[in-house]
Structure formats: structure tokens, C-alpha cells
Design an enzyme around this catalytic site. Structure first.
Site, PDB file in Angstrom:
ATOM      1  N   GLU A 199       4.861  -9.324  15.533  1.00  0.00           N
ATOM      2  CA  GLU A 199       4.230  -9.879  16.722  1.00  0.00           C
ATOM      3  C   GLU A 199       3.909 -11.355  16.538  1.00  0.00           C
ATOM      4  OE1 GLU A 199       1.346  -7.611  14.165  1.00  0.00           O
ATOM      5  OE2 GLU A 199       3.202  -7.090  15.144  1.00  0.00           O
TER       6      GLU A 199
ATOM      7  N   ARG B 127       0.815  -1.213   0.000  1.00  0.00           N
ATOM      8  CA  ARG B 127       0.000   0.000   0.000  1.00  0.00           C
ATOM      9  C   ARG B 127       0.850   1.264   0.000  1.00  0.00           C
ATOM     10  NH1 ARG B 127      -2.462  -3.763   3.107  1.00  0.00           N
ATOM     11  NH2 ARG B 127      -1.578  -2.852   4.980  1.00  0.00           N
TER      12      ARG B 127
END
Length: 176
Positions: free
Chosen positions: A98, A61
């Protein structure tokens, strides 16, 4: 005000890409050409004093408005991609997520040493990818002139991770 327009159109997608995450979806923005123009105008205004040599956009993006911004500024665009996606000789930087690890790459001839680079992405969340992109640019002898984002998740306090590279961190929409 631009920020309010953006927040009105940005879509929240719950539990994507995993449970507990609220994904900020910018694809509805892409359906509004006038708003996209306003966004690029705002980015140009924010970075006008940064003396830029190139804009680096982070996959995927970050390519959307990064390329538009580079064209508007009449400077080169540098794609930073996931590992294995660029066809020429690359340098890479791995970083922790994460939920694991990722690696991004950039062509080793992306810009001349000493170039001042603006890094663009759609979203500043934890900052891991952007820090890795900053390290890539520094490996090639570039200087981070600044950062610009469509969205900043300010409640994650990630701007501090970037200011060690550049004090210029711009976002169009802030979520506190």
C-alpha cells in the site's frame, strides 16, 4: 479455548508502522512457552492431512513458529526473506504494497520439484506477501499444500486471494 487465550495476549499497537494502522503484536506470546507449545500443537492438528514436504516461513515473524512447526513435523524449513538477505543463488518475486513495492527471495535449491509446501506467517492481512511467496514456490515447481497463520484479519477478505493456490487456509485467531 486457544483463540481466546491468543486474543487476550496479542497486543494492539496503534499507529504503527504508520498512522491509522493497528498493529497486532505477537511478541507477548513469545514470553509464554506453554502457549507457544499449544500453538504448535494446534498447527500440527490443522495440517495433519496436508501431506507436507516442507514448511516455508516468511521473514521474519514467520520464522518463529514456522521453524517450530517444521521441526515438530520432522520436515525441512524454507526461509523466504527480503531481497538481498539470502547468501546463495536465489529467485525473487516483487509485489505491491500500500506504500510502495517489495521483493522477497528464496534459495533456488530450497526444495525438489513437486514438493508440497506449507506457507506459514504470523499474520494474514492483505495477502500480498503471501501471494508473492506462493508464486516463488510455484516458480520452483512446488505445490502449495496450504497456509497457516497465527492471526487472520478476516475483515480484509484476503483468504480468497490464497484459495486459488490451495483451499487449506488455517488461522488460530480471527479478527472479524
Amino acid at each position: 479455548m486457544l483463540e481466546e487465550k491468543l486474543k487476550h495476549i496479542i497486543r494492539d499497537v496503534y499507529d504503527f508502522p504508520k498512522p491509522g494502522i493497528v498493529f497486532k503484536d505477537i511478541t507477548p506470546l513469545l514470553q509464554n512457552a506453554q502457549l507457544c507449545e499449544e500453538m504448535v500443537d494446534a498447527f500440527v492438528e490443522q495440517v495433519k492431512d496436508c501431506k507436507l514436504d516442507a514448511v516455508a516461513g516468511i521473514e521474519s515473524r514467520g520464522f518463529l513458529f514456522g521453524m517450530m512447526l517444521a521441526n515438530r513435523l520432522k520436515i525441512p524449513f524454507v526461509p523466504i526473506r527480503k531481497q538481498g538477505k539470502l547468501p546463495f543463488h536465489t529467485i525473487s518475486e516483487s509485489y505491491a504494497l500500500e506504500y510502495g513495492q517489495a521483493t522477497i527471495e528464496m534459495h533456488e535449491d530450497a526444495f525438489p520439484k513437486g514438493s508440497r509446501i506449507l506457507i506459514h506467517d504470523d499474520l494474514l492481512a492483505t495477502g500480498g506477501t503471501v501471494v508473492a511467496a506462493s508464486k516463488l514456490i510455484e516458480k520452483l515447481g512446488g505445490e502449495i499444500a496450504g497456509y497457516c497463520f497465527v492471526i487472520s484479519l478476516d475483515f480484509l477478505n484476503s483468504q480468497g486471494r490464497l484459495t486459488r493456490f490451495s483451499p487449506h487456509v488455517f488461522s488460530l485467531a480471527h479478527y472479524k
